[in-house]
Design a protein around this motif. Structure first.
Motif, PDB file in Angstrom:
ATOM      1  N   LEU A 110       0.810  -1.214   0.000  1.00 14.42           N
ATOM      2  CA  LEU A 110       0.000   0.000   0.000  1.00 14.42           C
ATOM      3  C   LEU A 110       0.845   1.266   0.000  1.00 14.42           C
ATOM      4  O   LEU A 110       0.573   2.214  -0.735  1.00 14.42           O
ATOM      5  CB  LEU A 110      -0.930   0.010   1.221  1.00 14.42           C
ATOM      6  CG  LEU A 110      -1.837   1.226   1.361  1.00 14.42           C
ATOM      7  CD1 LEU A 110      -2.883   1.250   0.239  1.00 14.42           C
ATOM      8  CD2 LEU A 110      -2.515   1.251   2.729  1.00 14.42           C
ATOM      9  N   THR A 111       1.893   1.294   0.827  1.00 15.15           N
ATOM     10  CA  THR A 111       2.654   2.528   1.040  1.00 15.15           C
ATOM     11  C   THR A 111       4.043   2.523   0.414  1.00 15.15           C
ATOM     12  O   THR A 111       4.648   3.586   0.253  1.00 15.15           O
ATOM     13  CB  THR A 111       2.828   2.800   2.545  1.00 15.15           C
ATOM     14  OG1 THR A 111       3.713   1.816   3.105  1.00 15.15           O
ATOM     15  CG2 THR A 111       1.482   2.744   3.262  1.00 15.15           C
ATOM     16  N   GLY A 112       4.565   1.345   0.124  1.00 15.75           N
ATOM     17  CA  GLY A 112       5.940   1.260  -0.361  1.00 15.75           C
ATOM     18  C   GLY A 112       6.964   1.140   0.744  1.00 15.75           C
ATOM     19  O   GLY A 112       8.156   1.005   0.486  1.00 15.75           O
ATOM     20  N   TYR A 113       6.513   1.186   2.008  1.00 13.54           N
ATOM     21  CA  TYR A 113       7.414   1.075   3.155  1.00 13.54           C
ATOM     22  C   TYR A 113       7.164  -0.238   3.889  1.00 13.54           C
ATOM     23  O   TYR A 113       6.015  -0.677   4.008  1.00 13.54           O
ATOM     24  CB  TYR A 113       7.202   2.236   4.128  1.00 13.54           C
ATOM     25  CG  TYR A 113       7.521   3.592   3.546  1.00 13.54           C
ATOM     26  CD1 TYR A 113       8.840   4.012   3.402  1.00 13.54           C
ATOM     27  CD2 TYR A 113       6.503   4.455   3.146  1.00 13.54           C
ATOM     28  CE1 TYR A 113       9.137   5.266   2.878  1.00 13.54           C
ATOM     29  CE2 TYR A 113       6.783   5.713   2.610  1.00 13.54           C
ATOM     30  CZ  TYR A 113       8.104   6.104   2.484  1.00 13.54           C
ATOM     31  OH  TYR A 113       8.394   7.333   1.955  1.00 13.54           O
ATOM     32  N   PRO A 114       8.212  -0.874   4.439  1.00 15.79           N
ATOM     33  CA  PRO A 114       8.027  -2.105   5.217  1.00 15.79           C
ATOM     34  C   PRO A 114       7.424  -1.784   6.584  1.00 15.79           C
ATOM     35  O   PRO A 114       7.464  -0.628   7.035  1.00 15.79           O
ATOM     36  CB  PRO A 114       9.455  -2.641   5.357  1.00 15.79           C
ATOM     37  CG  PRO A 114      10.312  -1.410   5.304  1.00 15.79           C
ATOM     38  CD  PRO A 114       9.629  -0.475   4.341  1.00 15.79           C
ATOM     39  N   PRO A 115       6.884  -2.782   7.272  1.00 17.49           N
ATOM     40  CA  PRO A 115       6.292  -2.540   8.602  1.00 17.49           C
ATOM     41  C   PRO A 115       7.254  -1.861   9.575  1.00 17.49           C
ATOM     42  O   PRO A 115       6.845  -1.022  10.379  1.00 17.49           O
ATOM     43  CB  PRO A 115       5.911  -3.946   9.074  1.00 17.49           C
ATOM     44  CG  PRO A 115       5.695  -4.720   7.816  1.00 17.49           C
ATOM     45  CD  PRO A 115       6.699  -4.181   6.838  1.00 17.49           C
ATOM     46  N   GLU A 116       8.543  -2.234   9.511  1.00 16.54           N
ATOM     47  CA  GLU A 116       9.524  -1.682  10.461  1.00 16.54           C
ATOM     48  C   GLU A 116       9.661  -0.166  10.345  1.00 16.54           C
ATOM     49  O   GLU A 116      10.107   0.502  11.276  1.00 16.54           O
ATOM     50  CB  GLU A 116      10.892  -2.337  10.229  1.00 16.54           C
ATOM     51  CG  GLU A 116      10.937  -3.823  10.515  1.00 16.54           C
ATOM     52  CD  GLU A 116      10.328  -4.670   9.399  1.00 16.54           C
ATOM     53  OE1 GLU A 116      10.116  -4.133   8.273  1.00 16.54           O
ATOM     54  OE2 GLU A 116      10.048  -5.858   9.636  1.00 16.54           O
ATOM     55  N   TRP A 117       9.296   0.377   9.202  1.00 16.30           N
ATOM     56  CA  TRP A 117       9.402   1.825   8.992  1.00 16.30           C
ATOM     57  C   TRP A 117       8.463   2.588   9.915  1.00 16.30           C
ATOM     58  O   TRP A 117       8.740   3.715  10.314  1.00 16.30           O
ATOM     59  CB  TRP A 117       9.073   2.132   7.530  1.00 16.30           C
ATOM     60  CG  TRP A 117       9.518   3.482   7.047  1.00 16.30           C
ATOM     61  CD1 TRP A 117      10.731   3.820   6.556  1.00 16.30           C
ATOM     62  CD2 TRP A 117       8.722   4.686   6.973  1.00 16.30           C
ATOM     63  NE1 TRP A 117      10.761   5.150   6.179  1.00 16.30           N
ATOM     64  CE2 TRP A 117       9.531   5.705   6.432  1.00 16.30           C
ATOM     65  CE3 TRP A 117       7.401   4.997   7.312  1.00 16.30           C
ATOM     66  CZ2 TRP A 117       9.083   6.996   6.224  1.00 16.30           C
ATOM     67  CZ3 TRP A 117       6.947   6.284   7.107  1.00 16.30           C
ATOM     68  CH2 TRP A 117       7.776   7.270   6.571  1.00 16.30           C
ATOM     69  N   PHE A 118       7.337   1.943  10.262  1.00 16.28           N
ATOM     70  CA  PHE A 118       6.305   2.617  11.047  1.00 16.28           C
ATOM     71  C   PHE A 118       6.358   2.311  12.542  1.00 16.28           C
ATOM     72  O   PHE A 118       6.038   3.163  13.368  1.00 16.28           O
ATOM     73  CB  PHE A 118       4.908   2.203  10.551  1.00 16.28           C
ATOM     74  CG  PHE A 118       4.592   2.629   9.146  1.00 16.28           C
ATOM     75  CD1 PHE A 118       4.247   3.940   8.853  1.00 16.28           C
ATOM     76  CD2 PHE A 118       4.642   1.718   8.105  1.00 16.28           C
ATOM     77  CE1 PHE A 118       3.961   4.333   7.562  1.00 16.28           C
ATOM     78  CE2 PHE A 118       4.353   2.098   6.802  1.00 16.28           C
ATOM     79  CZ  PHE A 118       4.011   3.409   6.529  1.00 16.28           C
ATOM     80  N   VAL A 119       6.700   1.066  12.903  1.00 15.77           N
ATOM     81  CA  VAL A 119       6.456   0.587  14.266  1.00 15.77           C
ATOM     82  C   VAL A 119       7.335   1.297  15.290  1.00 15.77           C
ATOM     83  O   VAL A 119       8.571   1.257  15.209  1.00 15.77           O
ATOM     84  CB  VAL A 119       6.668  -0.935  14.348  1.00 15.77           C
ATOM     85  CG1 VAL A 119       6.513  -1.421  15.783  1.00 15.77           C
ATOM     86  CG2 VAL A 119       5.667  -1.652  13.442  1.00 15.77           C
ATOM     87  N   ASP A 120       6.675   1.943  16.264  1.00 15.58           N
ATOM     88  CA  ASP A 120       7.350   2.612  17.387  1.00 15.58           C
ATOM     89  C   ASP A 120       8.501   3.496  16.942  1.00 15.58           C
ATOM     90  O   ASP A 120       9.564   3.533  17.564  1.00 15.58           O
ATOM     91  CB  ASP A 120       7.856   1.578  18.397  1.00 15.58           C
ATOM     92  CG  ASP A 120       6.730   0.993  19.218  1.00 15.58           C
ATOM     93  OD1 ASP A 120       5.754   1.716  19.474  1.00 15.58           O
ATOM     94  OD2 ASP A 120       6.816  -0.188  19.593  1.00 15.58           O
TER      95      ASP A 120
END
Length: 254
Positions: free
Chosen positions: A167-177
């Motif tokens: 959806l965003t082009g970023y992996p989950p780790e980019w967002f988490v905490d």
């Protein structure tokens, strides 16, 4: 090992600490155990004076223990007090592993060490983490971005499914905490207030929310998305966070 109740004149240990329910030790500046209270003797079922405390530490945690000692030595401030903290695995003479939350403080030419048994807490955390990994495995197989996060302007994420990358082009780790990256950075400025107040109105009414807005992904392409979510509340009604799902909308603009 002698008890702290008897005192240790060579390193200035304060006597009378056997009444404390948590294990307490004194070490010299080389990390050698010079004294311990009765709670330590009871917890570890062993008395070994004159040996490095490190011998009781699990081999994989010994580097962490040395780091605690270095930090305690470097941060010594007799007027300020305090200490450095970390969780360590200790090897019980029975062969069992015990987890302890360890606080180390320098006191002149010695270290004072306090230990709180965290074995049960560590086991609960490990079980919860295992269940969470199972839930994430299920979520990762679903389309769209599924999340659990905090109710703040940054939309800080605590759990993000693998679908966020498509959806965003970023992996989950980019967002988490992350304090550096947040989902709010993807929302086009024209929609920022709309999303914030839409969620807040729903939370105030303890209702689900459904929002359509636009984001800009890693490839700079603008996408229309649909977000559906609900609040997470404490027993007293306090908002603890939000959880929901975000999908790309291909057939119409928000």
């Amino acid at each position: 090992m002698a008890s702290l109740a008897g005192g240790f004149d060579d390193i200035g240990t304060v006597a009378g600490l056997d009444a404390f329910p948590v294990p307490l030790l004194t070490l010299d500046m080389d990390g050698i155990v010079r004294g311990a209270n009765a709670a330590w003797v009871h917890a570890m079922k062993a008395t070994r004076p004159g040996v490095p405390f490190e011998r009781d530490v699990h081999p994989e945690d010994r580097a962490r223990w040395q780091t605690l000692l270095r930090q305690a030595r470097a941060g010594y401030d007799g007027a300020r007090g305090g200490g450095v903290r970390g969780r360590l695995r200790l090897l019980h003479p029975s062969g069992d592993l015990r987890w302890f939350d360890c606080t180390v403080a320098r006191a002149g030419v010695s270290y004072c060490v306090a230990l709180a048994d965290a074995t049960q807490a560590q086991r609960r955390e490990a079980a919860l983490e295992a269940r969470l990994r199972g839930a994430l495995g299920l979520l990762d197989g679903m389309p769209g971005l599924l999340y659990r996060g905090r109710n703040n302007r940054s939309w800080t994420m605590e759990i993000v499914s693998a679908g966020c990358e498509a959806l965003t082009g970023y992996p989950p780790e980019w967002f988490v905490d992350s304090h550096e990256h947040s989902f709010s950075q993807l929302i086009l400025p024209d929609y920022a207030d709309y999303v914030w107040y839409g969620v807040q109105e729903a939370l105030a009414a303890r209702a689900a929310f459904e929002l359509r807005y636009c984001i800009r992904g890693a490839d700079t392409r603008v996408k229309a998305v649909l977000e559906k979510g609900v609040g997470i509340y404490s027993e007293g009604g306090e908002v603890l966070g939000i959880e929901g799902a975000i999908f790309e909308v291909r057939d119409s603009a928000p």
